[in-house]
Design a protein around this motif. Structure first.
Motif, PDB file in Angstrom:
ATOM      1  N   ARG A 157      -7.503   2.837   2.013  1.00 36.89           N
ATOM      2  CA  ARG A 157      -6.339   2.968   2.890  1.00 36.89           C
ATOM      3  C   ARG A 157      -5.290   1.880   2.645  1.00 36.89           C
ATOM      4  O   ARG A 157      -4.088   2.119   2.784  1.00 36.89           O
ATOM      5  N   LEU A 158      -5.732   0.683   2.287  1.00 38.69           N
ATOM      6  CA  LEU A 158      -4.801  -0.436   2.156  1.00 38.69           C
ATOM      7  C   LEU A 158      -4.415  -0.754   0.718  1.00 38.69           C
ATOM      8  O   LEU A 158      -3.375  -1.378   0.488  1.00 38.69           O
ATOM      9  N   SER A 159      -5.247  -0.354  -0.246  1.00 34.62           N
ATOM     10  CA  SER A 159      -4.951  -0.659  -1.644  1.00 34.62           C
ATOM     11  C   SER A 159      -4.900   0.566  -2.537  1.00 34.62           C
ATOM     12  O   SER A 159      -4.724   0.437  -3.753  1.00 34.62           O
ATOM     13  N   GLY A 160      -5.043   1.757  -1.973  1.00 35.09           N
ATOM     14  CA  GLY A 160      -4.895   2.978  -2.749  1.00 35.09           C
ATOM     15  C   GLY A 160      -5.954   3.198  -3.806  1.00 35.09           C
ATOM     16  O   GLY A 160      -5.725   3.932  -4.777  1.00 35.09           O
ATOM     17  N   LEU A 161      -7.118   2.578  -3.640  1.00 27.99           N
ATOM     18  CA  LEU A 161      -8.194   2.751  -4.610  1.00 27.99           C
ATOM     19  C   LEU A 161      -9.014   3.989  -4.271  1.00 27.99           C
ATOM     20  O   LEU A 161      -9.060   4.439  -3.133  1.00 27.99           O
ATOM     21  N   ASN A 162      -9.689   4.527  -5.274  1.00 27.18           N
ATOM     22  CA  ASN A 162     -10.580   5.668  -5.090  1.00 27.18           C
ATOM     23  C   ASN A 162     -12.010   5.189  -5.320  1.00 27.18           C
ATOM     24  O   ASN A 162     -12.419   4.980  -6.465  1.00 27.18           O
TER      25      ASN A 162
END
Length: 386
Positions: A137-142
């Motif tokens: 949610r905060l760093s756009g990682l998957n």
């Protein structure tokens, strides 16, 4: 740190009512047990449970001895000393203090993955299950979970995941992977050394950055003989907790190469993690870190004596977990776990509530200096619980 300034803090901490400490113990307090710090032996905590007054007295002594230098928003002073010490202990060039392990793991994968935002994680890991999807949610990682129901994935899982990432209609390379050990959701079972080597070798061969969630890695070291430095240097980054084993009120250290930690304090502050004053956490952790492995080793030896006495009594069984570390299962048979807990409490021994006839006992440094009659206290309590 000037004594006059510290006296104000010490007085404030020491003035916390005893009732507040008892309330914090939840159901333990309702049984008439004493507050955690009043017990001779504690089978619940990772380290030594300290009450507010204990912290105040310890910090006062460290201040009087000139061992506390104030930091400035978690930079410099004794915090810098802490970072240098833990970087060496974890086999890395540099380290950064952060207030929580959740933030440490998040910052690690955020920097390691970079523009390659796919991160492989154990399905039962703290980062995936207990961090509120912060990295997503905060760093756009998957975050891609692997190895559900097991302490960790294996290399076969990695091979499959990397192939899928590279062979899709849009190639999506894996940027980083995470290993947690010992694994909290699996009763602190550890990932074996040979499994860790296989995972990190695969990662290097495939240009994947690696992060070790080593919140309790010092506990694992005590059981395997592999040093925290050897565990840490096998990964690009490693985090360890300051409160679990080293009794700080909070805090964590994230260690890696200098190029990794350079300027990391900016991201720490962006996420609200640059505390104006972190010296109390650093001072307490530094006080305990150099004695932990020795104390835990003595505690482990003392636990073997205790558990052997319980087994000889009969009616109960001590179960050592496969790949386990500091948690053992005490099977009570027909004994009443509530009565046992109360009987031990009045004898200065704190244990958690039981479930399904099992009590989980956690070995920690309070056992290192346990009273000589600990076995007698346990046997008497078992008799009362029959």
């Amino acid at each position: 740190m000037r004594r006059r300034r510290f006296l104000e803090l010490g007085a404030a901490l020491a003035a916390v009512p005893a009732a507040a400490s008892a309330a914090a113990q939840g159901s333990l307090a309702t049984t008439g047990d004493r507050a955690a710090q009043a017990f001779d032996v504690d089978f619940i905590a990772d380290g030594r449970p300290l009450a507010p007054g204990d912290y105040a007295q310890l910090l006062m002594r460290l201040a009087d001895e000139g061992r506390i230098r104030a930091d400035d928003y978690s930079n410099g002073g004794i915090v810098e000393e802490l970072e240098e010490r833990f970087a060496a202990l974890l086999g890395q060039e540099s380290a950064v203090f952060v207030p929580t392990g959740t933030l440490a793991n998040h910052l690690a994968v955020r920097r390691l993955a970079g523009s390659r935002g796919r991160v492989l994680v154990p399905a039962d890991s703290h980062l995936y299950c207990d961090s509120g999807d912060c990295a997503q949610r905060l760093s756009g990682l998957n975050l891609v979970p692997l190895g559900a129901g097991r302490p960790c994935y294996d290399v076969a899982d990695l091979v499959q995941a990397v192939q899928r990432s590279g062979e899709g209609r849009v190639a999506t390379p894996v940027g980083a992977l995470v290993v947690e050990t010992p694994v909290r959701r699996h009763l602190d079972r550890m990932v074996r050394d040979e499994e860790l080597r296989a995972i990190t070798q695969f990662a290097r061969a495939n240009d994947i950055r690696t992060h070790l969630d080593g919140a309790r890695i010092f506990v694992q070291s005590a059981h395997t003989g592999t040093s925290p430095a050897d565990y840490g240097r096998a990964f690009d980054t490693v985090y360890t907790s300051l409160w679990k084993c080293f009794n700080a009120p909070s805090g964590a250290v994230l260690a890696g190469a200098k190029r990794f930690t350079a300027g990391l304090f900016h991201e720490r502050r962006m996420f609200g993690g640059s505390l104006p004053a972190a010296w109390p956490f650093a001072a307490v952790a530094l006080h305990f870190v150099d004695t932990f492995l020795d104390e835990y080793g003595r505690a482990l030896a003392r636990s073997r004596t205790l558990f052997a006495a319980l087994e000889r009594r009969g009616g109960v069984r001590v179960e050592h977990l496969t790949d386990g570390t500091h948690i053992v299962r005490l099977h009570l048979g027909s004994l009443d776990p509530v009565r046992l807990r109360r009987a031990l409490a009045v004898r200065g021994v704190r244990v958690p509530e039981g479930s399904d006839g099992i009590v989980l006992l956690r070995i920690n440094p309070t056992l290192a200096d346990a009273p000589a009659d600990l076995e007698t206290r346990f046997l008497e309590a078992l008799a009362e619980a029959a």
